[in-house]
Design a protein around this motif. Structure first.
Motif, PDB file in Angstrom:
ATOM      1  N   LYS A 290       4.022 -10.898   1.121  1.00 43.07           N
ATOM      2  CA  LYS A 290       2.902 -11.206  -0.005  1.00 43.07           C
ATOM      3  C   LYS A 290       1.659 -10.433   0.711  1.00 43.07           C
ATOM      4  N   VAL A 291       0.938  -9.618  -0.176  1.00 38.11           N
ATOM      5  CA  VAL A 291      -0.203  -8.944   0.078  1.00 38.11           C
ATOM      6  C   VAL A 291      -1.211  -9.376  -0.795  1.00 38.11           C
ATOM      7  N   TYR A 292      -2.447  -9.816  -0.044  1.00 39.29           N
ATOM      8  CA  TYR A 292      -3.546  -9.969  -1.111  1.00 39.29           C
ATOM      9  C   TYR A 292      -4.443  -9.178  -1.184  1.00 39.29           C
ATOM     10  N   GLY A 293      -5.053  -8.901  -2.099  1.00 40.34           N
ATOM     11  CA  GLY A 293      -6.158  -7.621  -2.203  1.00 40.34           C
ATOM     12  C   GLY A 293      -5.406  -6.502  -2.305  1.00 40.34           C
ATOM     13  N   GLY A 294      -6.363  -5.351  -1.910  1.00 46.20           N
ATOM     14  CA  GLY A 294      -5.813  -3.982  -1.731  1.00 46.20           C
ATOM     15  C   GLY A 294      -6.691  -3.053  -0.901  1.00 46.20           C
ATOM     16  N   GLY A 295      -6.222  -1.736  -0.717  1.00 44.05           N
ATOM     17  CA  GLY A 295      -7.320  -1.063   0.019  1.00 44.05           C
ATOM     18  C   GLY A 295      -7.355  -1.446   1.417  1.00 44.05           C
ATOM     19  N   ASP A 296      -8.522  -1.244   1.952  1.00 43.08           N
ATOM     20  CA  ASP A 296      -9.056  -1.439   3.154  1.00 43.08           C
ATOM     21  C   ASP A 296      -8.989  -3.292   3.560  1.00 43.08           C
ATOM     22  N   THR A 297      -9.293  -3.881   2.518  1.00 42.57           N
ATOM     23  CA  THR A 297      -9.506  -5.376   2.761  1.00 42.57           C
ATOM     24  C   THR A 297      -7.757  -5.847   2.462  1.00 42.57           C
ATOM     25  N   ALA A 298      -6.996  -5.290   2.205  1.00 37.67           N
ATOM     26  CA  ALA A 298      -5.721  -5.709   2.153  1.00 37.67           C
ATOM     27  C   ALA A 298      -5.097  -6.806   3.280  1.00 37.67           C
ATOM     28  N   VAL A 299      -4.743  -8.115   2.831  1.00 34.30           N
ATOM     29  CA  VAL A 299      -4.158  -8.775   3.813  1.00 34.30           C
ATOM     30  C   VAL A 299      -2.554  -8.949   3.576  1.00 34.30           C
ATOM     31  N   ARG A 300      -1.760  -8.791   4.610  1.00 34.12           N
ATOM     32  CA  ARG A 300      -0.362  -8.961   4.577  1.00 34.12           C
ATOM     33  C   ARG A 300      -0.065 -10.451   4.887  1.00 34.12           C
ATOM     34  N   ALA A 301      -0.261 -11.337   3.960  1.00 36.10           N
ATOM     35  CA  ALA A 301      -0.157 -12.881   4.462  1.00 36.10           C
ATOM     36  C   ALA A 301       1.345 -13.311   5.005  1.00 36.10           C
ATOM     37  N   LEU A 302       2.297 -12.505   4.352  1.00 38.81           N
ATOM     38  CA  LEU A 302       3.807 -12.816   4.424  1.00 38.81           C
ATOM     39  C   LEU A 302       4.251 -11.132   4.822  1.00 38.81           C
ATOM     40  N   ASP A 303       5.049 -11.157   5.897  1.00 34.96           N
ATOM     41  CA  ASP A 303       5.364  -9.795   6.268  1.00 34.96           C
ATOM     42  C   ASP A 303       6.842  -9.722   6.669  1.00 34.96           C
ATOM     43  N   GLY A 304       7.658 -10.033   5.619  1.00 30.63           N
ATOM     44  CA  GLY A 304       9.102  -9.842   5.646  1.00 30.63           C
ATOM     45  C   GLY A 304       9.815 -11.138   6.207  1.00 30.63           C
ATOM     46  N   VAL A 305       9.691 -12.164   5.206  1.00 26.93           N
ATOM     47  CA  VAL A 305      10.198 -13.597   6.033  1.00 26.93           C
ATOM     48  C   VAL A 305      11.591 -13.649   5.142  1.00 26.93           C
ATOM     49  N   ASP A 306      12.404 -14.178   6.111  1.00 28.48           N
ATOM     50  CA  ASP A 306      13.884 -14.798   5.543  1.00 28.48           C
ATOM     51  C   ASP A 306      13.900 -16.210   5.820  1.00 28.48           C
TER      52      ASP A 306
END
Ligand SMILES: Nc1ncnc2c1ncn2[C@@H]1O[C@H](COP(=O)(O)OP(=O)(O)OP(=O)(O)O)[C@@H](O)[C@H]1O
Ligand SMILES: [Mg+2]
Length: 249
Positions: free
Chosen positions: A18-34
């Motif tokens: 789950k990525v919120y926003g885009g560009g420089d301010t993008a936040v990867r809130a979930l980074d490949g969770v199983d």
């Protein structure tokens, strides 16, 4: 349970990003969770503030959508549903408990408990509702309004409401966040009891090791990743684990 027993998943996410926003301010809130939330179990999700706990719960519950990966309730993939079907699935197969109790002030306790069913045009299963009322200990408060109840009692109404439709899974985000420790412990005890006695599934986000200790298993998130899990947690063991993460980061 033997090692060969197939675990039935009440809900699960696969390679969830789950990525919120885009560009420089993008936040990867979930980074490949199983993660699999096994049916009939009480699972707690822990981790530092901003680690992605609420995001994971919201995406698993179909309240928010993943950027990539897949989320399932039972065998239904949430991403394959249009908005209407998703709303119906949430309504019919999930229950929710939030930090704010979200009761309807003009309705009685009894009416609040069956409200989701009434809205869905489903008839409340009398025997089931009665059992729930006993589990949450509200038999003598059924005709009161929420304003006449303590915070702990109001949250117990919210718990009964979450289970009223016999959901596959109940999602709870910081359900004891607004309660003192004694009322909080009561609410957690009855969440655990509802799982045990009604064979339901609970997924609970919390930052409180004492709360997490009521669960069957604790999952630990850090920076949007699943970093550890603990069976049969105790508050002390959970606290030690959290300290170890903090020391490392
Ligand atoms: N709607 C949003 N827009 C942009 N960023 C968001 C949004 N929701 C969450 N985030 C970011 O995603 C990350 C994970 O947030 P999340 O709310 O899942 O954390 P959490 O583990 O529940 O934290 P807390 O314990 O404080 O509730 C954080 O960096 C947060 O700032
Ligand atoms: Mg949160």
């Amino acid at each position: 349970m033997t090692a060969t027993t197939e675990v039935r998943a009440a809900a699960r996410v696969v390679d969830a990003v789950k990525v919120y926003g885009g560009g420089d301010t993008a936040v990867r809130a979930l980074d490949g969770v199983d993660v699999t939330f096994p049916a009939g179990r009480f699972t707690a999700i822990m981790g530092p503030s901003g680690s992605g706990k609420s995001t994971l719960m919201h995406c698993a519950a179909g309240l928010d959508t993943l950027t990539s990966g897949a989320a399932y309730i039972g065998d239904t993939e949430l991403g394959a549903l249009d908005d209407r079907r998703l709303t119906l699935l949430r309504r019919d197969r999930a229950g929710f408990v939030f930090q704010a109790f979200n009761l309807v002030p003009t309705l009685t306790v009894a009416e609040n408990i069956t409200l989701p069913l009434d809205l869905a045009g489903r008839r409340a299963d009398q025997e089931w509702t009665e059992a729930l009322v006993d589990i949450v200990g509200l038999r003598d408060r059924l005709h009161h309004r929420p304003s006449e109840l303590s915070g702990g009692q109001q949250q117990r109404v919210a718990v009964a409401r979450a289970f009223a439709g016999r959901p596959d899974v109940v999602f709870a985000d910081e359900p004891t966040g607004n309660l003192d420790s004694r009322s909080g412990a009561e609410v957690l005890g009855l969440l655990a009891r509802a799982v045990r006695e009604t064979d339901r599934t609970v997924v609970m986000v919390t930052h409180d090791p004492v709360a997490a200790a009521h669960a069957d298993e604790v999952l630990f998130l850090a920076d949007g990743r699943l970093v550890d899990r603990m069976e049969a947690p105790t508050a002390d063991k959970v606290l030690d684990r959290m300290k170890a993460f903090e020391a490392r980061s």
